[in-house]
Design an enzyme around this catalytic site. Structure first.
Site, PDB file in Angstrom:
ATOM      1  N   HIS A  83      15.539  -7.151 -10.279  1.00 39.59           N
ATOM      2  CA  HIS A  83      16.036  -7.147 -11.666  1.00 39.59           C
ATOM      3  C   HIS A  83      17.526  -6.863 -11.732  1.00 39.59           C
ATOM      4  CE1 HIS A  83      12.111  -7.474 -13.696  1.00 39.59           C
ATOM      5  NE2 HIS A  83      11.652  -6.894 -12.602  1.00 39.59           N
TER       6      HIS A  83
ATOM      7  N   ASN B  55      10.130 -12.859 -10.698  1.00 44.49           N
ATOM      8  CA  ASN B  55       9.095 -13.005 -11.718  1.00 44.49           C
ATOM      9  C   ASN B  55       9.648 -13.639 -12.986  1.00 44.49           C
ATOM     10  OD1 ASN B  55       7.477 -11.693  -9.903  1.00 44.49           O
ATOM     11  ND2 ASN B  55       6.570 -10.323 -11.426  1.00 44.49           N
TER      12      ASN B  55
ATOM     13  N   ASP C  24      10.339  -2.093  -9.586  1.00 43.78           N
ATOM     14  CA  ASP C  24       9.215  -3.007  -9.810  1.00 43.78           C
ATOM     15  C   ASP C  24       9.546  -4.417  -9.342  1.00 43.78           C
ATOM     16  OD1 ASP C  24      11.151  -3.050 -11.855  1.00 43.78           O
ATOM     17  OD2 ASP C  24       9.814  -4.191 -13.152  1.00 43.78           O
ATOM     18  N   GLU C  25       8.499  -5.170  -9.114  1.00 41.44           N
ATOM     19  CA  GLU C  25       8.578  -6.621  -8.923  1.00 41.44           C
ATOM     20  C   GLU C  25       9.609  -7.053  -7.873  1.00 41.44           C
ATOM     21  OE1 GLU C  25       6.982  -8.353 -13.114  1.00 41.44           O
ATOM     22  OE2 GLU C  25       9.136  -7.970 -13.069  1.00 41.44           O
ATOM     23  N   ILE C  26       9.581  -6.411  -6.735  1.00 38.31           N
ATOM     24  CA  ILE C  26      10.435  -6.861  -5.632  1.00 38.31           C
ATOM     25  C   ILE C  26       9.875  -8.181  -5.102  1.00 38.31           C
ATOM     26  CG2 ILE C  26      11.230  -6.318  -3.296  1.00 38.31           C
ATOM     27  CD1 ILE C  26      11.068  -3.353  -4.097  1.00 38.31           C
TER      28      ILE C  26
END
EC number: 3.2.1.52
Lengths: 554, 554
Positions: free
Chosen positions: A271, A296, A335-337
């Site tokens: 992110h 994502n 999050d969301e690596i």
């Protein structure tokens, strides 16, 4: 920390517009009005300025709320009773233990950002019906602030008379959980400062005590960080869409004066695509396409965490950002690596090879370094659940973990022994169910359908699947608004009253009955509107004025 | 009436913010700016006042829109080109056939409410890039009004320069369908007049030409009808929540001046419980409980249609209400009749027995009587689909039928030979998916889940399952906002831009591609906001500024 039994709810008459419901409440059915010269007094000297300001605002709302009671005649039938009703002359604020002469009194602002386990929100409130004054007592200015909000919810207006028909009141109140939050993403779409301040006010009315500010993300970097001006200069959507250091100071102090701790988040290592606008060499797979292979959500881009220079820069930048906030907490995200982004990034692969590390080791070093930097300036790290489950890293024992992917993951996080904040997408994501943001998707559904109704959120069990010894790990929970499809235009109506629903869950305790809660929630909606917050309708006004009449079983 | 092929869409550059897309459009890539003294001229004398006012508003928007183009640099890179660009000196409005000297010109207001088959929305618009004036031509002031809206969407702002980079334009435009509507329910929750007027303005910008006003319902009766003052005095939520006769006249003329016909609806015989507040003896099963046995929604109550006095009163009341509106159409509703209410109503059963009628016969007489009364004052009836399918009654050939229960029902209605307006709950209900209004329902889902995304609504096929000979029965369609869970607080963001999505479907024709449409729809969202309408975000601004970059395939 045990949830309070909620049997009380069913006994509360609908004319009692308290939200969240106090944990101990007795009240009568005697009319009582505010005296024409009613005032709120401080029963001690040396009050901090933020308490004096809070008192002034509370007095202001008593005058400006002008909320007609939510019965079919909007209170007209009380006119005669009210003529003869006693008048409440004053509300006096006192400390349970009077401060010693010359002892300085800690401000709301200081107590709001004190270590979470040290905060004392408890208060007692006595509103007699015999014409003698009301008394609000607490151990702290923070507790007095909470009690002021409760007092402000007791009153209705009939032709200029401010009254209740439910006196006397005897309240003893304290929260079931110490963390009651709301998260706003100001990166996917920008929110003007005024909208954030209005939201903070509304949060404080329902005793939310944490504003989790997801301030930047891959799409934009609206945060001006001292020493890192390029990030916002290059990364904000436009020069007007920047939270300057002065804006942040204003938001932080505005929130603190209202009993709210602002926890900033700078999400890492994912992110972070937008950082490439200022520091292109720090970002792997920047704006790589097809984005879905690298992130994502577009644009793709993650910090080159295996690079020592990037790691050092990141730790320093986080430290600088942390200095803008008063909270003990700072979220580094996590999050969301996206593994493919790093696997296909030549620089990252070269760094890993040169340092004889695998990706997990490099990630661990990166996170440990960031958290150490934050600790060096007195901050405790907050992370998303991936840092425990999907990409486990070394975390200090005091780290706070936010569970978001599913409420089901709370048990796995708890087994790590770390503290939990409930932020489950399947209960508390306020953006779900409005369609998806993906462009070429004719059906347009969202990944976290359906819409999370206030009732469904209210039914959440913070202790589900946890062992008794894990219960104390649950700090509380929060609703969240991710802003792919939100902006100031829909802010109020999207979050209110649903964020209030969850605020009651974590203040009053779980197990509340939606049927009993609905009339009180309507009153909160209508009071919010009187105060300039555009809370959404939950039923036709016909139902609002007739509690229970629109139940399926009515 | 054939849908226009939509192949054009993919060819339109994103900087062309026209919504709905003209049915024939060619444009270039030449920059052009408005001259400092640009003005809109009338190429004829004797213009009606509403056209002059429309021109003044259009000139106003050109100054106040100040919409920066939706590219990453917001147009900064055009600065040099614009310095040397030609200036557009004027837009001249002309009639295709010049009015004869002394011939009076029909106003927009008159043409907006003319019989639907007589209206002429067509226009041509030529905007040269060589510094000569633009020309807008139409056969009618209504067509000129439509063209003015298109002209107003062509322009962006860069540091005070109002410009396009897509000149010259050559447009020849007319709607695919004559009915392009939006329905608002102002009975479940009340909307102030200002909110309705703002909505009417927004409707006119996207060439919506019909405001279907579901003004009253079982929950409240906010309409003041001359000769029937008790209905609103007893039935409105409060004295402030009434549309007075003056308010209605204002709304009707405001809409007409913007090319919008206001079709009122007074739903009968169901959805009339509130009439019992003024005329208790006219209503069967008034507020009977459990409501679910007597109505789809509380409070229960239906007109005692078998009673001659009630039937006469209803017909007269409808006639009086119809006199407040200029539309040729008036909806008498007819949805969701509850048989059990009448079966258990002693008075109704006695009337049926005395008149030797069964319920169907009584309903037929009631509806025929109401429609005859309306016809006597020049009105054509509109009904919901139940009047054809579930409870078929005798309907005049010119009756218009709204299909709402399901889009699947269009074929059955068409087989009656009557004209259709598409208003299907499964595509166009803007209130779906936000949870249900029923009180004691912990899950809180809504009956018409899920949320209707703009993409899904856009994909609707108005001719699905109809035979070719039935195609001409399709007048058009409309989005609808039922207000159980809506109010002014969420109005704008709930209806915009989704109502615009459907407006394009029925103006530009079906078969549009959501991918090609999205950049234009963003531009419409951003322009709406500049004009004070709080349209909802569809994507992060990062995506907005990069058309296609957030497609799944990008």
């Amino acid at each position: 920390m045990k949830p309070t039994l909620f049997a009380l709810a069913a006994l509360v008459p609908s004319a009692l517009a308290l939200w969240p419901l106090p944990t101990s409440l007795t009240n009568g059915t005697t009319p009582l009005k505010l005296a024409w010269n009613f005032n709120i007094k401080l029963g001690f000297s040396g009050a901090p300025a933020d308490l004096e300001a809070a008192v002034a605002r509370a007095e202001g709302y008593l005058k400006t709320d002008q909320l007609a009671i939510l019965t079919t005649d909007r209170g007209a039938s009380y006119a005669n009773e009210l003529k003869n009703a006693k008048s409440l002359p004053s509300l006096t604020l006192e400390f349970v233990t009077a401060p010693k002469h010359g002892q300085s009194i800690s401000s709301i602002s200081a107590e709001a950002v004190a270590p979470i386990e040290q905060r004392d929100d408890a208060y007692t409130l006595s509103v007699p019906s015999d014409g003698t004054g009301a008394v609000l007592k607490a151990n702290s200015t923070l507790g007095l602030y909470r009690g002021l909000q409760t007092f402000g919810q007791m009153w209705f207006d009939l032709d200029g008379t401010t009254y209740t028909v439910s006196a006397p009141f005897q309240i003893s109140d304290k929260p079931a959980y110490p963390y009651r939050g709301f998260m706003l993403d100001t990166a996917r779409n920008y929110y003007p400062v005024a909208d954030i301040l209005r939201t903070i006010d509304a949060m404080s009315w329902v005793k939310i005590n944490t504003f989790h500010w997801h301030v930047v993300d891959s799409q934009s970097f609206p945060l001006e960080i001292p020493g890192y001006p390029l990030l916002s200069q290059k990364g904000a959507y436009n020069p007007q869409s920047v939270y300057t250091a002065a804006d942040v100071a204003n938001i932080v102090s505005y929130a603190a004066a209202r009993g709210i701790d602002v926890i900033p988040e700078i999400d890492t290592p994912g992110h972070t695509a937008v950082i490439a606008e200022a520091y292109p060499e720090y970002i792997a797979c920047a704006q790589a396409t097809p984005w879905a292979s690298y992130a994502n959500e577009p644009p793709a881009g993650q910090l080159r965490l295996a690079n020592k220079q990037v790691a050092t820069w990141t730790a320093d930048m986080l430290k600088a950002a942390a200095g803008m906030f008063h909270s003990q907490f700072f979220s580094t995200g996590g999050d969301e690596i996206n593994a493919n982004c790093y696997n296909t990034d030549n620089e990252t692969q070269a760094e890993l090879a040169a340092s004889h590390q695998n990706f997990s080791q490099a990630l661990d070093s990166f996170v440990v370094g960031n958290h150490a930097a934050l600790r060096s300036v007195g901050k405790t790290a907050v992370v998303w659940e991936e840092m425990v489950i999907a990409y486990p890293v070394t975390l200090a024992n005091d780290t706070v973990v936010m569970v978001w992917i599913s409420s089901e993951d709370a048990a796995a996080v708890a087994s790590s022994g770390l503290r939990i904040v409930h932020a489950p997408s399947n209960y508390f994501y306020l953006d779900c169910g409005h369609g998806g943001w993906v462009g070429d998707y004719p059906a347009g559904n969202s990944w976290c359908d359906p819409f999370k109704t206030w009732q469904y959120a209210y039914s959440f069990d913070p202790l589900a699947n946890l062992t008794e010894s894990q219960h104390s790990l649950v700090l509380g929970g929060q609703t969240l608004l991710w802003s792919e499809q939100s902006s100031k235009e829909n802010l109020d109506a999207t979050i209110w009253p649903r964020a209030a629903s969850v605020a009651e869950l974590f203040w009053s305790g779980a197990g509340g009955d939606v049927d009993a809660a609905l009339p009180r929630l309507h009153e909160e909606v209508y009071r919010f509107r009187q105060r300039g917050v555009a809370a959404n309708a939950l039923q036709p006004e016909w139902c609002v004025l007739r509690p229970g009449a629109c139940d399926l079983t009515a």
